[in-house]
Design a protein around this motif. Structure first.
Motif, mmCIF file in Angstrom:
data_model
loop_
_atom_site.group_PDB
_atom_site.id
_atom_site.type_symbol
_atom_site.label_atom_id
_atom_site.label_comp_id
_atom_site.label_asym_id
_atom_site.label_seq_id
_atom_site.Cartn_x
_atom_site.Cartn_y
_atom_site.Cartn_z
ATOM 1 N N LEU A 3 -42.466 -10.051 -0.456
ATOM 2 C CA LEU A 3 -41.507 -9.351 0.241
ATOM 3 C C LEU A 3 -40.211 -9.760 -0.333
ATOM 4 N N ALA A 4 -39.938 -10.811 -0.272
ATOM 5 C CA ALA A 4 -38.485 -11.496 -0.824
ATOM 6 C C ALA A 4 -38.515 -10.790 -2.324
ATOM 7 N N LEU A 5 -39.663 -11.057 -3.032
ATOM 8 C CA LEU A 5 -39.548 -10.389 -4.562
ATOM 9 C C LEU A 5 -39.301 -9.084 -4.826
ATOM 10 N N LYS A 6 -39.816 -8.160 -3.799
ATOM 11 C CA LYS A 6 -39.603 -6.805 -3.752
ATOM 12 C C LYS A 6 -38.058 -6.490 -3.604
ATOM 13 N N CYS A 7 -37.396 -7.526 -2.884
ATOM 14 C CA CYS A 7 -35.902 -7.192 -2.571
ATOM 15 C C CYS A 7 -35.021 -7.800 -3.652
ATOM 16 N N ALA A 8 -35.412 -8.701 -4.509
ATOM 17 C CA ALA A 8 -34.771 -9.585 -5.203
ATOM 18 C C ALA A 8 -33.790 -8.453 -6.548
ATOM 19 N N GLY A 9 -32.677 -8.870 -6.658
ATOM 20 C CA GLY A 9 -31.824 -8.310 -7.663
ATOM 21 C C GLY A 9 -31.452 -7.061 -7.431
ATOM 22 N N LEU A 10 -31.399 -6.733 -6.314
ATOM 23 C CA LEU A 10 -31.098 -5.370 -5.657
ATOM 24 C C LEU A 10 -29.657 -5.383 -4.948
ATOM 25 N N SER A 11 -28.705 -4.309 -5.151
ATOM 26 C CA SER A 11 -27.393 -4.375 -4.611
ATOM 27 C C SER A 11 -27.673 -3.922 -2.889
ATOM 28 N N GLU A 12 -26.847 -4.350 -2.255
ATOM 29 C CA GLU A 12 -26.840 -3.731 -0.953
ATOM 30 C C GLU A 12 -26.916 -2.393 -0.803
ATOM 31 N N GLU A 13 -26.661 -1.670 -1.483
ATOM 32 C CA GLU A 13 -26.903 -0.136 -1.330
ATOM 33 C C GLU A 13 -28.212 0.329 -1.599
ATOM 34 N N GLN A 14 -28.851 -0.286 -2.807
ATOM 35 C CA GLN A 14 -30.202 -0.186 -2.770
ATOM 36 C C GLN A 14 -31.249 -0.830 -1.968
ATOM 37 N N LEU A 15 -30.849 -1.834 -1.380
ATOM 38 C CA LEU A 15 -31.703 -2.473 -0.403
ATOM 39 C C LEU A 15 -31.686 -1.578 1.000
ATOM 40 N N ARG A 16 -30.680 -0.727 1.206
ATOM 41 C CA ARG A 16 -30.395 0.232 2.406
ATOM 42 C C ARG A 16 -30.947 1.714 2.032
ATOM 43 N N LYS A 17 -31.387 1.953 0.893
ATOM 44 C CA LYS A 17 -32.008 3.211 0.445
ATOM 45 C C LYS A 17 -33.205 3.517 1.066
ATOM 46 N N THR A 18 -33.317 4.686 1.737
ATOM 47 C CA THR A 18 -34.607 5.301 2.209
ATOM 48 C C THR A 18 -35.162 6.080 1.314
ATOM 49 N N ALA A 19 -35.961 5.845 0.227
ATOM 50 C CA ALA A 19 -36.504 6.415 -0.728
ATOM 51 C C ALA A 19 -37.593 6.979 -0.862
ATOM 52 N N VAL A 20 -38.635 7.114 0.220
ATOM 53 C CA VAL A 20 -39.700 7.673 0.414
ATOM 54 C C VAL A 20 -39.545 8.650 1.558
ATOM 55 N N GLU A 21 -39.074 10.048 1.435
ATOM 56 C CA GLU A 21 -38.707 10.794 2.477
ATOM 57 C C GLU A 21 -40.276 11.227 2.914
ATOM 58 N N PRO A 22 -40.345 11.470 4.326
ATOM 59 C CA PRO A 22 -39.251 11.573 5.309
ATOM 60 C C PRO A 22 -39.181 10.267 6.041
ATOM 61 N N SER A 23 -39.482 9.500 5.685
ATOM 62 C CA SER A 23 -39.345 8.071 6.439
ATOM 63 C C SER A 23 -37.831 7.380 6.277
ATOM 64 N N ASP A 24 -37.528 6.682 7.381
ATOM 65 C CA ASP A 24 -36.201 6.196 7.517
ATOM 66 C C ASP A 24 -36.517 4.722 6.958
ATOM 67 N N MET A 25 -37.529 4.337 6.264
ATOM 68 C CA MET A 25 -37.769 2.935 5.865
ATOM 69 C C MET A 25 -37.127 2.505 4.707
ATOM 70 N N SER A 26 -36.517 1.285 4.734
ATOM 71 C CA SER A 26 -35.784 0.890 3.599
ATOM 72 C C SER A 26 -36.219 -0.772 3.391
ATOM 73 N N LEU A 27 -35.966 -1.328 2.260
ATOM 74 C CA LEU A 27 -36.502 -2.528 2.158
ATOM 75 C C LEU A 27 -35.550 -3.594 3.004
ATOM 76 N N LEU A 28 -34.230 -3.209 3.163
ATOM 77 C CA LEU A 28 -33.581 -3.981 4.325
ATOM 78 C C LEU A 28 -33.978 -3.815 5.656
ATOM 79 N N GLY A 29 -34.570 -2.618 5.998
ATOM 80 C CA GLY A 29 -35.583 -2.419 7.362
ATOM 81 C C GLY A 29 -36.618 -3.144 7.354
ATOM 82 N N LEU A 30 -37.109 -3.119 6.409
ATOM 83 C CA LEU A 30 -38.668 -3.860 6.299
ATOM 84 C C LEU A 30 -38.247 -5.333 6.695
#
Length: 173
Positions: A33-60
């Motif tokens: 999980l830490a690896l999946k989040c590594a190297g991303l910006s705050e904006e990217q970590l907040r991104k809900t990229a799999v619509e219609p889910s409101d799941m983000s890496l930060l949320g996970l």
């Protein structure tokens, strides 16, 4: 396509005893999980990229913080730990981010929860039953909690794979 690697993530032994096997697989998935989040910006970590889910890496990360606290802190050790992100009114609050929610806060809370989980499990046998109760009213052994936590992280790491790939194309184990 970008491939993610992490030489510090230890792969579980193929011949370890039961406890070492369970602990190492849980650690592997925590670090995945830490690896999946590594190297991303705050904006990217907040991104809900799999619509219609409101799941983000930060949320996970926020969700798994509460999962760590729920199973190890509350169920295993009967600690009275307040929910950080969810409530009866907002059961998915871990995924409902505000402008004040940051990666630094979530990451710190998650690492602290993981550290406390390790401490609580270290002195117990796999057969030990939790001192607390799950909301179902059932009692769980540490063995069951380990297996469930491995499943929980593995499932959510699959979600993290999809999110990360949508964010920047990175793939990896």
């Amino acid at each position: 396509m970008i491939t993610m690697t992490n030489p510090e993530r230890i792969h579980p032994s193929t011949t370890a005893g039961e406890r070492e096997m369970l602990e190492s697989w849980l650690e592997f998935h925590r670090e995945t999980l830490a690896l999946k989040c590594a190297g991303l910006s705050e904006e990217q970590l907040r991104k809900t990229a799999v619509e219609p889910s409101d799941m983000s890496l930060l949320g996970l990360v926020r969700h798994l913080t509460e999962v760590e606290q729920g199973w190890f802190h509350q169920v295993l050790a009967a600690e009275d730990v307040p929910r950080l992100y969810t409530s009866d009114e907002n059961p998915d609050g871990d995924f409902h981010l505000t402008d004040q929610d940051t990666w630094a806060q979530a990451h710190t809370a998650w690492r602290e929860a993981v550290g406390r989980s390790r401490e609580l499990a270290a002195t117990r046998s796999l057969d030990d039953l939790g001192e607390g109760r799950h909301r179902s009213g059932r009692t769980y052994s540490l063995r069951w909690i380990y297996v469930h936590m491995i499943e929980e992280y593995a499932r959510h790491n699959g979600h993290a794979d999809l999110l990360r790939q949508r964010i920047d194309g990175a793939t990896g184990e």
